[in-house]
Enzyme design. Structure first.
Site, mmCIF file in Angstrom:
data_model
loop_
_atom_site.group_PDB
_atom_site.id
_atom_site.type_symbol
_atom_site.label_atom_id
_atom_site.label_comp_id
_atom_site.label_asym_id
_atom_site.label_seq_id
_atom_site.Cartn_x
_atom_site.Cartn_y
_atom_site.Cartn_z
ATOM 1 N N PHE A 1 0.566 8.033 -5.980
ATOM 2 C CA PHE A 1 1.245 6.736 -6.072
ATOM 3 C C PHE A 1 0.442 5.703 -5.294
ATOM 4 O O PHE A 1 0.315 4.552 -5.698
ATOM 5 C CB PHE A 1 2.662 6.842 -5.513
ATOM 6 C CG PHE A 1 3.446 5.563 -5.639
ATOM 7 C CD1 PHE A 1 3.971 5.162 -6.855
ATOM 8 C CD2 PHE A 1 3.631 4.748 -4.528
ATOM 9 C CE1 PHE A 1 4.675 3.967 -6.973
ATOM 10 C CE2 PHE A 1 4.344 3.552 -4.636
ATOM 11 C CZ PHE A 1 4.861 3.170 -5.861
ATOM 12 N N GLU B 1 -12.495 4.164 5.629
ATOM 13 C CA GLU B 1 -11.473 4.593 4.680
ATOM 14 C C GLU B 1 -10.489 3.445 4.473
ATOM 15 O O GLU B 1 -10.111 2.751 5.426
ATOM 16 C CB GLU B 1 -10.718 5.823 5.194
ATOM 17 C CG GLU B 1 -11.487 7.121 5.084
ATOM 18 C CD GLU B 1 -12.502 7.299 6.208
ATOM 19 O OE1 GLU B 1 -12.269 6.725 7.296
ATOM 20 O OE2 GLU B 1 -13.525 7.978 6.007
ATOM 21 N N ARG C 1 -2.778 -0.010 -1.337
ATOM 22 C CA ARG C 1 -1.336 -0.092 -1.603
ATOM 23 C C ARG C 1 -1.017 -1.298 -2.466
ATOM 24 O O ARG C 1 -1.766 -2.273 -2.501
ATOM 25 C CB ARG C 1 -0.554 -0.234 -0.291
ATOM 26 C CG ARG C 1 -0.495 0.985 0.582
ATOM 27 C CD ARG C 1 0.262 0.667 1.854
ATOM 28 N NE ARG C 1 1.564 0.059 1.589
ATOM 29 C CZ ARG C 1 2.721 0.703 1.691
ATOM 30 N NH1 ARG C 1 2.754 1.970 2.031
ATOM 31 N NH2 ARG C 1 3.853 0.092 1.453
ATOM 32 N N GLU D 1 15.115 -6.280 -5.703
ATOM 33 C CA GLU D 1 15.351 -5.338 -4.614
ATOM 34 C C GLU D 1 16.662 -5.619 -3.891
ATOM 35 O O GLU D 1 17.319 -4.698 -3.395
ATOM 36 C CB GLU D 1 14.179 -5.364 -3.636
ATOM 37 C CG GLU D 1 12.871 -4.835 -4.208
ATOM 38 C CD GLU D 1 12.941 -3.360 -4.574
ATOM 39 O OE1 GLU D 1 13.731 -2.617 -3.957
ATOM 40 O OE2 GLU D 1 12.193 -2.955 -5.484
ATOM 41 N N PRO E 1 -4.527 -4.346 8.597
ATOM 42 C CA PRO E 1 -5.784 -4.561 7.876
ATOM 43 C C PRO E 1 -6.951 -3.714 8.354
ATOM 44 O O PRO E 1 -8.002 -3.699 7.710
ATOM 45 C CB PRO E 1 -6.062 -6.055 8.097
ATOM 46 C CG PRO E 1 -5.388 -6.374 9.392
ATOM 47 C CD PRO E 1 -4.152 -5.519 9.416
ATOM 48 N N GLU F 1 14.683 7.255 -7.566
ATOM 49 C CA GLU F 1 13.583 7.076 -6.615
ATOM 50 C C GLU F 1 13.874 7.748 -5.278
ATOM 51 O O GLU F 1 13.149 7.542 -4.304
ATOM 52 C CB GLU F 1 13.307 5.583 -6.411
ATOM 53 C CG GLU F 1 12.820 4.878 -7.684
ATOM 54 C CD GLU F 1 12.466 3.425 -7.464
ATOM 55 O OE1 GLU F 1 12.510 2.975 -6.296
ATOM 56 O OE2 GLU F 1 12.154 2.733 -8.449
#
Length: 205
Positions: free
Chosen positions: A24, A48, A52, A108, A130, A158
């Protein structure tokens, strides 16, 4: 003391990007160089990157009653670093389709809290982490009625199990001060509301 004016670095070069995981969410490894404050390009480094979807967070606020509506749900990220991984938060969701942030806020609110917003007030936009994630958060204040709010909400499909509660502004601020609210977006939104509450109540009451 006189400060020396220096140019702001703007240049970077990505030489290689590798996908390490795809679910996901996605984890990539980037090999890159970037411009240095002293000038010139630095050596190649690897980082890395947790990739998202951007997020939308909304603090539901009833200006007439001076109450906020908050939610509680289990958070796996808090499992091993707090005694209680059921965190007190605000309504939030990911922009995972072709949607505007405002559309996500309204969707939402209905799914997570059974609320309808009559207006949205943009608070700010920010990167929560960040150093290793590209997530970008759109933060709003949502005008609502807190009367009758509460109960258990969320989408069973969900795996959501969300408890909705109504707090006085003062009680919610005390929860921030006591450390019971430890979700960054909620802390930022509550502090913003504390600074702008008089104006908001004047316009929304």
């Amino acid at each position: 003391m006189t400060q020396t004016t220096r140019s702001v670095p703007t240049a970077f070069e990505i030489s290689r990007r590798e996908n390490c995981f795809q679910g996901f969410y996605r984890l990539d490894k980037l090999f890159l160089r970037h411009e240095l404050f002293e000038g010139g390009m630095g050596r190649e480094i690897s980082r890395e990157l947790f990739v998202r979807h951007d997020a939308v967070c909304v603090l539901p606020y009833d200006a007439r009653r001076d109450e906020v509506v908050l939610i509680e749900q289990f958070r796996v990220g808090a499992l091993e670093k707090t005694g209680n991984p059921w965190l007190i938060e605000m309504v939030a969701g990911l922009i995972d389709k072709e949607e505007e942030p405002e559309e996500v806020a309204h969707r939402e609110a209905e799914e997570e809290a059974g609320l309808t917003f009559s207006a949205l007030w943009p608070i700010t936009k920010y990167f929560p982490s960040p150093g290793g994630s590209d997530e970008f958060v759109h933060l709003f204040l949502g005008q609502c009625s807190s009367q009758g709010a509460g109960g258990i909400h969320g989408l069973e499909s969900e795996g959501e199990d969300i408890r909705v509660t109504v707090w006085s502004f003062d009680d919610a601020m005390q929860a921030v001060a006591d450390g019971r609210i430890m979700n960054a977006a909620t802390i930022i939104a509550m502090q913003w509301l504390a600074l702008n509450r008089t104006e908001i109540r004047g316009l929304w009451s």
